[in-house]
Design an enzyme around this catalytic site. Structure first.
Site, short mmCIF file in Angstrom:
data_model
loop_
_atom_site.label_atom_id
_atom_site.label_comp_id
_atom_site.label_asym_id
_atom_site.label_seq_id
_atom_site.Cartn_x
_atom_site.Cartn_y
_atom_site.Cartn_z
CG ASP A 132 -45.09 112.36 58.75
OD1 ASP A 132 -45.36 112.90 59.86
OD2 ASP A 132 -45.95 111.73 58.28
CG ASP A 133 -41.25 111.00 55.96
OD1 ASP A 133 -41.54 110.18 56.81
OD2 ASP A 133 -41.77 111.02 54.90
CG HIS A 187 -42.44 108.73 60.64
ND1 HIS A 187 -43.84 108.57 60.90
CD2 HIS A 187 -42.29 109.05 59.56
CE1 HIS A 187 -44.43 108.43 59.56
NE2 HIS A 187 -43.32 108.90 58.83
CG HIS A 240 -44.62 113.82 53.81
ND1 HIS A 240 -45.90 114.45 54.03
CD2 HIS A 240 -44.54 112.90 54.44
CE1 HIS A 240 -46.86 113.50 54.47
NE2 HIS A 240 -45.90 112.33 54.54
#
Length: 215
Positions: free
Chosen positions: A37-38, A88, A180
């Protein structure tokens, strides 16, 4: 160590939560989905790609639209390496706090930014919380929500060194692992992935994309 979910408890809870959300896949095959993610971010993404290549692993990167716009070369590198990209939303914030109009707008804007790099089938809400209206809006855009059964976030602290061993012990066939990247303090995710993939390969488990696992 950053917050973490662990597989057995999450599988049990997921069966009680309504909605078309992919948490894990029942499979006899020795595979799990690895997701990030991110990103993208210059401090993390360029380090992750050679580690994944060295292990023969494929992953799904859930990317933030504002960071995609800032670093298109990193998105191109992710896609060129054979990894999957997911939505996302536009900013690193809890999606559940967005109005319906803003959620739809951000989801669509991120989709448009990702479209040049390949098909986008999946989205992950910011902070992991979702509502039925969010799932409906995503479904209208051809997207399905993905969460996961094993997750952790780096904080740039010494305890980050324990993440690979802590989450690796709970990964099993069909798990979806959430890690992450996307910020300077998360540089340690590169070493964690190297350790995690080595340990899981020793147990005969291989990392694949969400789409490959879902098949």
């Amino acid at each position: 160590m950053g917050w973490a979910w662990q597989d057995p408890a999450v599988r049990a809870v997921a069966r009680l939560i309504p909605g078309d959300v992919l948490w894990y896949v029942r499979t006899p095959e020795p595979v799990f989905a690895l997701t990030f993610d991110d990103g993208p971010h210059p401090a993390t993404t360029p380090g992750l790609l050679p580690v994944l290549a060295r292990h023969g692993a494929r992953a799904t990167f859930f990317l933030i639209g504002s960071r995609v716009a800032a670093h298109p070369e990193l998105v191109a590198a992710i896609a060129a390496a054979g990894h999957e990209i997911g939505n996302h939303l536009m900013r690193d914030e809890p999606s559940v706090r967005l109005s319906d109009a803003r959620f739809r707008s951000d989801l669509a804007e991120t989709n448009a930014l990702l479209a040049p790099y390949g098909e986008v089938r999946w989205f992950r809400p910011g902070s992991g919380w979702f509502t039925p209206r969010m799932l409906r809006a995503a479904g209208e855009m051809g997207l399905r929500a993905v969460l996961g059964t094993v997750a952790a976030a780096h904080r740039g602290e010494p305890s980050d060194a324990q993440i690979a061993s802590r989450i690796g012990a709970t990964v099993r066939p069909g798990s979806i692992v959430v890690l992450h990247e996307g910020t300077e303090p998360r540089r340690g995710v590169v070493e964690t992935v190297d350790q995690l993939l080595s340990a899981l390969a020793g147990r005969g488990l291989a990392a694949v994309t969400v789409s490959d696992l879902a098949r």
